[in-house]
Design a protein around this motif. Structure first.
Motif, mmCIF file in Angstrom:
data_model
loop_
_atom_site.group_PDB
_atom_site.id
_atom_site.type_symbol
_atom_site.label_atom_id
_atom_site.label_comp_id
_atom_site.label_asym_id
_atom_site.label_seq_id
_atom_site.Cartn_x
_atom_site.Cartn_y
_atom_site.Cartn_z
ATOM 1 N N HIS A 521 0.814 -1.230 0.000
ATOM 2 C CA HIS A 521 0.000 0.000 0.000
ATOM 3 C C HIS A 521 0.843 1.274 0.000
ATOM 4 N N ALA A 522 2.154 1.157 0.213
ATOM 5 C CA ALA A 522 3.018 2.353 0.253
ATOM 6 C C ALA A 522 4.332 2.097 -0.478
ATOM 7 N N GLY A 523 4.255 1.378 -1.593
ATOM 8 C CA GLY A 523 5.451 1.024 -2.349
ATOM 9 C C GLY A 523 5.800 2.036 -3.418
ATOM 10 N N PRO A 524 6.765 1.715 -4.274
ATOM 11 C CA PRO A 524 7.220 2.632 -5.329
ATOM 12 C C PRO A 524 6.126 3.020 -6.312
ATOM 13 N N GLN A 525 5.068 2.217 -6.406
ATOM 14 C CA GLN A 525 3.992 2.529 -7.353
ATOM 15 C C GLN A 525 3.321 3.864 -7.048
ATOM 16 N N LEU A 526 3.501 4.386 -5.834
ATOM 17 C CA LEU A 526 2.903 5.672 -5.469
ATOM 18 C C LEU A 526 3.678 6.850 -6.064
ATOM 19 N N THR A 527 4.961 6.668 -6.317
ATOM 20 C CA THR A 527 5.790 7.789 -6.769
ATOM 21 C C THR A 527 6.381 7.592 -8.156
ATOM 22 N N CYS A 528 6.221 6.400 -8.745
ATOM 23 C CA CYS A 528 6.836 6.132 -10.048
ATOM 24 C C CYS A 528 5.801 5.494 -10.971
ATOM 25 N N VAL A 529 5.720 6.008 -12.189
ATOM 26 C CA VAL A 529 4.761 5.467 -13.158
ATOM 27 C C VAL A 529 5.288 4.200 -13.824
ATOM 28 N N LEU A 530 6.552 3.920 -13.629
ATOM 29 C CA LEU A 530 7.155 2.760 -14.285
ATOM 30 C C LEU A 530 6.607 1.471 -13.683
ATOM 31 N N LYS A 531 6.127 0.598 -14.548
ATOM 32 C CA LYS A 531 5.542 -0.657 -14.093
ATOM 33 C C LYS A 531 6.600 -1.753 -14.044
ATOM 34 N N GLY A 532 6.317 -2.772 -13.252
ATOM 35 C CA GLY A 532 7.226 -3.904 -13.167
ATOM 36 C C GLY A 532 7.142 -4.569 -11.801
ATOM 37 N N ASP A 533 8.030 -5.511 -11.581
ATOM 38 C CA ASP A 533 8.046 -6.273 -10.333
ATOM 39 C C ASP A 533 8.960 -5.592 -9.314
ATOM 40 N N TRP A 534 8.459 -4.504 -8.715
ATOM 41 C CA TRP A 534 9.258 -3.789 -7.717
ATOM 42 C C TRP A 534 9.553 -4.696 -6.516
ATOM 43 N N LEU A 535 8.580 -5.505 -6.119
ATOM 44 C CA LEU A 535 8.777 -6.391 -4.972
ATOM 45 C C LEU A 535 9.915 -7.374 -5.244
ATOM 46 N N GLY A 536 9.970 -7.887 -6.467
ATOM 47 C CA GLY A 536 11.053 -8.796 -6.834
ATOM 48 C C GLY A 536 12.405 -8.124 -6.785
ATOM 49 N N LEU A 537 12.437 -6.830 -7.115
ATOM 50 C CA LEU A 537 13.697 -6.082 -7.064
ATOM 51 C C LEU A 537 14.205 -5.993 -5.629
ATOM 52 N N TYR A 538 13.281 -5.775 -4.672
ATOM 53 C CA TYR A 538 13.677 -5.748 -3.259
ATOM 54 C C TYR A 538 14.145 -7.124 -2.788
ATOM 55 N N ARG A 539 13.530 -8.161 -3.332
ATOM 56 C CA ARG A 539 13.834 -9.526 -2.887
ATOM 57 C C ARG A 539 14.925 -10.200 -3.719
ATOM 58 N N HIS A 540 15.566 -9.464 -4.603
ATOM 59 C CA HIS A 540 16.484 -10.087 -5.570
ATOM 60 C C HIS A 540 17.551 -10.936 -4.904
ATOM 61 N N LYS A 541 18.210 -10.387 -3.896
ATOM 62 C CA LYS A 541 19.291 -11.126 -3.248
ATOM 63 C C LYS A 541 18.769 -12.402 -2.604
ATOM 64 N N GLU A 542 17.627 -12.274 -1.937
ATOM 65 C CA GLU A 542 17.025 -13.438 -1.274
ATOM 66 C C GLU A 542 16.694 -14.523 -2.298
ATOM 67 N N MET A 543 16.093 -14.118 -3.441
ATOM 68 C CA MET A 543 15.703 -15.087 -4.462
ATOM 69 C C MET A 543 16.928 -15.721 -5.124
ATOM 70 N N THR A 544 17.949 -14.896 -5.368
ATOM 71 C CA THR A 544 19.170 -15.410 -5.991
ATOM 72 C C THR A 544 19.841 -16.449 -5.102
#
Length: 623
Positions: A521-544
């Protein structure tokens, strides 16, 4: 980010006159070096000024090699580029001490570095009429049996060649064959490229060594002083250094007038309280200066549009790779292109500082060469710029390689490089491209590309195009970091809970899962019009790390002995190196893998090595 903009600069007390010589000079530069190419000695440091400044022998050697192009330059003339090298020999005192006040007030990206030197190079290559040149003809022979033959008037030159090359390339190496007058390179060991042009012309570099990343200021300064130095030599350099020793120290938030050689350079030193993305404060006090000052709009910002012109459609990918601290190699045709591209990449995250290591220009002679080229461990988190084609072979195991050509501005959108698989990386004839298997989390911003293309069609100035690009990157960085700032702020105790009569309350602990929930409810989608998997970007290291752990478990379940039956020795040795690399990475990064799994991988490695001939076993055990 707003916190960066709230405070006003504190008034600074004028510094007391320092009894130490060169104190003001040291506020800007550590020293000035002159590096020449000697036929007998190779690169040699001819002069260090001030004379009492002490560089270690390791630092001198590094500066010497980093001050010259590491590949054939193709022509005569002047070249400017920059490098960054690690300080050796431990902490040392400086003539200039401000108690850390500059770093407290400067932006993170412009702080004075304690462990690294920046080198700003003005390289001149001209014909040397005093040097005899015979005629050589080139032939290729077995790389382990090379020696130099001689014809014409070049005997003395070739004798010196032989001595110098043996010293450079290792004891016991002999060189065979002859090189003609048009040869670009002497080729040794099948892949090492040595610039022939160095031996046929006069080469000299003037190098400013500093701990400040003021690339625009120091390259502009070199444009003023280097031509004069090459004409008038040391007396000119001494006069310039004395002028710099009269400059006021760099104070964040202040506009300074810096006189040198009859010119006044006017600069503003950015401050930590400047609003990110704002235009530089208008310069002042010009009316009383004669001659009129040379105003630098920025002491450090590059022309991003020119640097990124061949990769504009991939700008999101490059930003993500910088944000995640991924290892990257920039392969360029010259040190100028290499250093500018690396500095442009590391500036993508402004106002955040790029916290991994980076080398704008790197050569085979660097002290970290073995560390970066070894395959027994994962590549370090660093962005490294190279020009020698030899690196295509030695760094092809790196996960991300950006190969670019010469940067040329044209009247249309420059040809964009393509994303290619690493397997397509070939020695010498590799075309420009981004060689990676990385999949972006965010979508491309087509609106940005359209705006930049329209700017090209309307002949919009490059600095305006760069401003658009810089604002776009700033919005990406702020959109990523603002949710984290808000969550951190929520962990702080309330102001009313802080009283003078009790111990301060504790900060609540950071919980990754709680933070991830706030992004809904308070992620990057509030300030950036660019679409994509922002959550995955935060979790990248964990997923890798999870993927790496699963891969190791799958290896342990595989029948390695059956796999080896129809494989060549080269393939088996390659498997050993890759398994060792995975094992080292698992232990260093504390991957979620059971110790039993790691031990089984170690046993697999020993089993594989035991199946090889004894000579290969000895080599692999030695490494």
């Amino acid at each position: 980010m707003d916190a960066l903009c709230r405070a006003e600069p504190r008034p600074r007390r004028p510094a007391a006159a320092s009894p130490l010589p060169w104190a003001r000079f040291s506020a800007w530069l550590d020293c000035v070096c002159v590096v020449t190419f000697d036929l007998e000695l190779g690169q040699a440091m001819e002069l260090v000024y001030p004379h009492d400044f002490r560089l270690t022998e390791k630092e001198k050697t590094s500066i010497c090699y980093l001050s010259f192009p590491d590949s054939y330059s193709g022509g005569l003339g002047d070249t400017q580029f920059s490098f960054r090298l690690r300080q050796s020999g431990g902490q040392r005192t400086s003539h200039y001490e401000d108690g850390g006040e500059y770093n407290r007030e400067a932006p993170l990206t412009l702080q004075r570095e304690a462990a690294h030197f920046f080198g700003y190079v003005y390289f001149r290559q001209v014909k040397d009429s005093s040097m005899k040149r015979g005629y050589f003809q080139k032939r290729i022979d077995h790389p382990k049996n090379w020696r130099i033959g001689e014809t014409g008037q070049g005997g003395d030159l070739l004798s010196s060649f032989h001595t110098r090359l043996k010293r450079l390339l290792g004891a016991g190496l002999t060189l065979v064959g002859m090189l003609d007058s048009s040869a670009k390179y002497i080729v040794t060991l099948g892949c090492f490229l040595f610039p022939m042009a160095k031996f046929c012309v006069g080469n000299e570099s003037l190098v400013l060594v500093s701990r400040l990343p003021y690339v625009n200021l120091f390259q502009s300064l070199l444009q003023l002083i280097a031509p004069e130095y090459f004409d008038k030599l040391e007396p000119c350099l001494e006069a310039v250094c004395n002028e710099i020793d009269q400059w006021p120290p760099p104070v964040p938030g202040q506009t300074l007038n810096l006189p040198v050689m009859g010119v006044v350079i006017q600069v503003r030193i950015p401050s930590r309280v400047d609003k990110p993305g704002s235009s530089p404060v208008k310069q002042f006090n010009q009316e009383n200066l004669l001659p009129a000052p040379m105003v630098l709009p920025s002491i450090h910002e590059l022309d991003l549009f020119r640097c990124f012109q061949p990769v504009l459609i991939h700008i999101q990918m490059l930003w993500e790779l910088m944000l995640l601290g991924e290892p990257m190699v920039v392969m360029a045709p010259s040190p100028t292109v290499s250093s500018e591209m690396v500095l442009a990449l590391t500036s993508c995250l402004a106002p955040l500082r790029y916290c991994c290591d980076y080398r704008p220009y790197f050569t085979i002679h660097d002290s970290e060469f073995k560390e970066y080229t070894t395959r027994t461990q994962a590549p370090p988190n660093i962005v490294v710029g190279v020009t020698n084609p030899f690196f295509i072979k030695t760094l092809q195991h790196w996960p991300h390689i950006l190969r670019v050509g010469e940067l040329r501005m044209s009247g249309d959108l420059p040809k964009q490089v393509k994303v290619k698989k690493l397997a397509k990386l070939r020695t010498l004839d590799t075309k420009p491209g981004i060689y990676t298997s990385y999949k972006t989390f965010l979508h491309k911003d087509k609106t940005l590309i359209k705006r930049l293309l329209k700017g090209i069609q309307r002949k919009r100035p490059s600095e305006v195009q760069s401003a658009l690009l810089r604002r776009h990157l700033l919005e990406l960085t702020q959109s990523f970091i603002i949710p984290l700032e808000h969550y951190i702020a929520s962990l702080m105790p309330l102001q009313r809970a802080i009283t003078p009569w009790k111990n301060p309350p504790q900060i609540r602990p950071f919980r990754q899962e709680d933070f991830m929930k706030t992004l809904e409810h308070a992620g990057p989608q509030l300030t950036c019009v660019l679409k994509g998997d922002w959550l995955g970007l935060y979790r990248h290291k964990e997923m890798t790390q999870k993927l790496e752990a699963l891969h190791l478990e799958a290896i342990c379940e595989a029948n390695i002995v059956a796999w080896m039956k129809d494989k060549s020795e080269v393939e088996i040795v390659d498997l050993v190196l890759k398994l060792r690399e995975k094992l080292v990475r698992a232990r260093c990064q504390h991957l979620p893998v059971k110790e039993e799994t790691l031990q089984r991988v170690g046993l697999y490695i020993e089993t594989i090595i035991g199946s090889l001939p004894e000579d290969l076993q000895a080599v692999l055990h030695h490494h």
